[in-house]
Enzyme design. Structure first.
Site, mmCIF file in Angstrom:
data_model
loop_
_atom_site.group_PDB
_atom_site.id
_atom_site.type_symbol
_atom_site.label_atom_id
_atom_site.label_comp_id
_atom_site.label_asym_id
_atom_site.label_seq_id
_atom_site.Cartn_x
_atom_site.Cartn_y
_atom_site.Cartn_z
ATOM 1 N N GLU A 68 0.640 -1.194 -0.027
ATOM 2 C CA GLU A 68 0.003 -0.064 0.099
ATOM 3 C C GLU A 68 0.882 1.419 -0.108
ATOM 4 O O GLU A 68 0.852 2.053 0.878
ATOM 5 C CB GLU A 68 -1.115 -0.068 1.190
ATOM 6 C CG GLU A 68 -2.023 -1.055 1.194
ATOM 7 C CD GLU A 68 -3.251 -0.942 2.023
ATOM 8 O OE1 GLU A 68 -3.018 -0.186 2.989
ATOM 9 O OE2 GLU A 68 -4.141 -1.808 1.645
ATOM 10 N N GLU A 86 -5.428 -7.907 -0.687
ATOM 11 C CA GLU A 86 -6.206 -7.670 0.743
ATOM 12 C C GLU A 86 -7.852 -7.306 0.338
ATOM 13 O O GLU A 86 -8.205 -6.436 -0.417
ATOM 14 C CB GLU A 86 -5.926 -6.211 1.385
ATOM 15 C CG GLU A 86 -4.587 -6.876 2.323
ATOM 16 C CD GLU A 86 -3.969 -5.804 3.052
ATOM 17 O OE1 GLU A 86 -4.788 -4.784 3.515
ATOM 18 O OE2 GLU A 86 -2.732 -5.503 3.334
#
Length: 455
Positions: free
Chosen positions: A186, A290
């Site tokens: 991320e 995710e």
């Protein structure tokens, strides 16, 4: 050894493999909502070390790493039908900030152990560097004590990550049960100008050390923005994350509105189509690194959260999408199983206080202690109406600064003090509360996943 062939991952004999599994969050990269502490990992470890001393703190944390994932955990995941575990790691297991570029080989001990346990059961591992020196995003899960992603501001931090990945890639280059490397979880490059060239450089370095393993590259802005990629790298998966708005702690009914936005099955599908547009246009594999809702303890609300998950899995199944559900084990918010026993007895009251204050970003509804914070939010909206900070805007930024940094850091001494006076056996009992045989299983979630994976 897996490799990319068009839109699929395949074995050496061209058998397609769809990676479906879970993330091992909170293990080699600890997170506050997963194991119950406040703030960020390194600050927590420092506070606990101040109470226990360095040697006894290391005894506790090493025992926790050993107990958190054992043969029984690997058996459970294999029994569910999973074939992949994404393993988040923190760079601090291999390198300290006061001795940059000096690799500590002890970092491999637990990672090698778990990759081996999984491989013995036919489960691939994706190694995910979740916390980078200087922090690659603005939040706690990159072990960031601030709201500034300094990784993108300093070449020194980038040099260290390139070096660390050269070491990791060389170590695992011949391991067929490592599906590949996820070099930066991320990214949050505010400018969007550094992350692309950094990936160019990193890919070349990793390929020189290991020309065979797949690279799993997250898009910018928390794996949602793929405009940063200027070229298509060979043997690469471009990883998206796909959290549903209604599945957050502050999520509303499903179907229904969350903060004014409608969410139902059709909207989930439209959102996924938008998030996966880059992969479709480039003809690269679809893999969600995710996703997954959080749970509330309210049976009616949680039934809606399970339906969100069913709908997302159905969307992925219809399109042959691989996935890694977040997360495997925690203290009760999101995991397939959660700790019980001495750890919850010792820290349960403290975790209740964190919930009351909304001190964990992932568990906060952003409405806790509203009588105190609502006037401040109103002041910010009134006085700074055009303020729109990266990545999620003024309201989220205000909560991050006040709840998830200020409140969370103020809670650190209180958490650490709960270790005071414990003997070595009591410390071991706390860590062993995370052994699977002592955990509580979230049976509806386990049944949902087993049913999906059996099809």
């Amino acid at each position: 050894m897996l490799h990319v062939s068009g839109t699929h991952l395949v074995t050496d004999d061209d058998t397609p493999v769809r990676l479906r599994g879970v993330g091992l969050g909170g293990w080699m990269n600890m997170e506050n909502f997963i194991t119950g502490y406040p703030a960020n990992e390194s600050a927590m470890r420092e506070a606990v070390c101040g109470v226990l001393g360095e040697e006894r703190a290391e005894l506790f944390f090493d025992r926790l790493l050993s107990s958190f994932f054992t043969e029984r955990d690997a058996d459970l995941l294999a029994g569910l039908g999973m074939n992949c575990v994404r393993i988040p790691i923190n760079y601090r297991h291999w390198e300290s900030d006061d001795r940059p570029f000096e690799i500590d080989p002890r970092g491999f001990r637990h990672l090698d152990r778990v990759i081996g346990l999984l491989g013995e059961r036919g489960i691939y591992s994706v190694i995910d560097l979740h916390a980078l020196p200087g922090s690659q995003n603005q939040h706690w899960h990159s072990d960031n004590p601030t709201h500034v992603a300094s990784f993108w501001r300093h070449r020194h931090f980038q040099d260290r990550v390139v070096h660390l990945w050269e070491v990791l890639a060389d170590h695992y280059r011949d391991n067929p049960w490592v599906a590949g490397y996820n070099p930066a979880n991320e990214p949050g490059d505010v400018s969007g100008r550094v992350v692309g060239p950094f990936y160019d450089r990193l890919v070349k370095a990793v390929r020189a050390a290991d020309p065979h393993h797949i690279l799993f590259l997250d898009g910018n802005t928390y794996a949602t923005d793929f405009s940063i990629f200027r070229e298509m790298y060979e043997n690469t998966v471009f990883v998206m994350h796909d959290y549903a708005l209604a599945g957050f702690a502050h999520g509303g009914p499903y179907p229904g509105h969350t903060r004014g936005e409608w969410c139902d099955r059709d909207e989930l599908e439209r959102t996924f189509a938008r998030r996966s547009q880059f992969q479709r246009e480039t003809g690269t594999p679809l893999w969600v690194g995710e996703f997954g809702p959080v749970y509330t303890g309210d049976p009616d609300k949680d039934a809606q959260r399970y339906q969100i998950l069913r709908d997302q899995l159905a969307i992925y199944d219809a399109q042959g999408v691989g996935w890694s559900l977040w997360t495997y084990k925690d203290v009760g918010l999101q995991g397939l199983v959660h700790a019980a026993g001495p750890y919850l007895e010792r820290f349960g009251g403290f975790m209740d206080k964190k919930r009351r204050l909304g001190a964990d970003r992932w568990g906060s509804t952003m409405e806790e202690v509203a009588d105190v914070l609502a006037p401040l939010h109103e002041l910010i909206e009134r006085e700074f109406p055009s303020w729109d900070p990266y990545p999620w805007g003024a309201r989220y930024q205000s909560d991050d600064l006040i709840r998830h940094i200020l409140f969370a850091q103020a809670l650190l001494p209180e958490y650490a003090e709960l270790f005071r006076g414990l003997d070595d056996d009591e410390l071991a009992a706390l860590a062993d509360s995370f052994l699977l045989e002592r955990c509580v299983r979230r049976e509806p979630l386990l049944e949902l996943l087993a049913d999906n994976l059996s099809r």
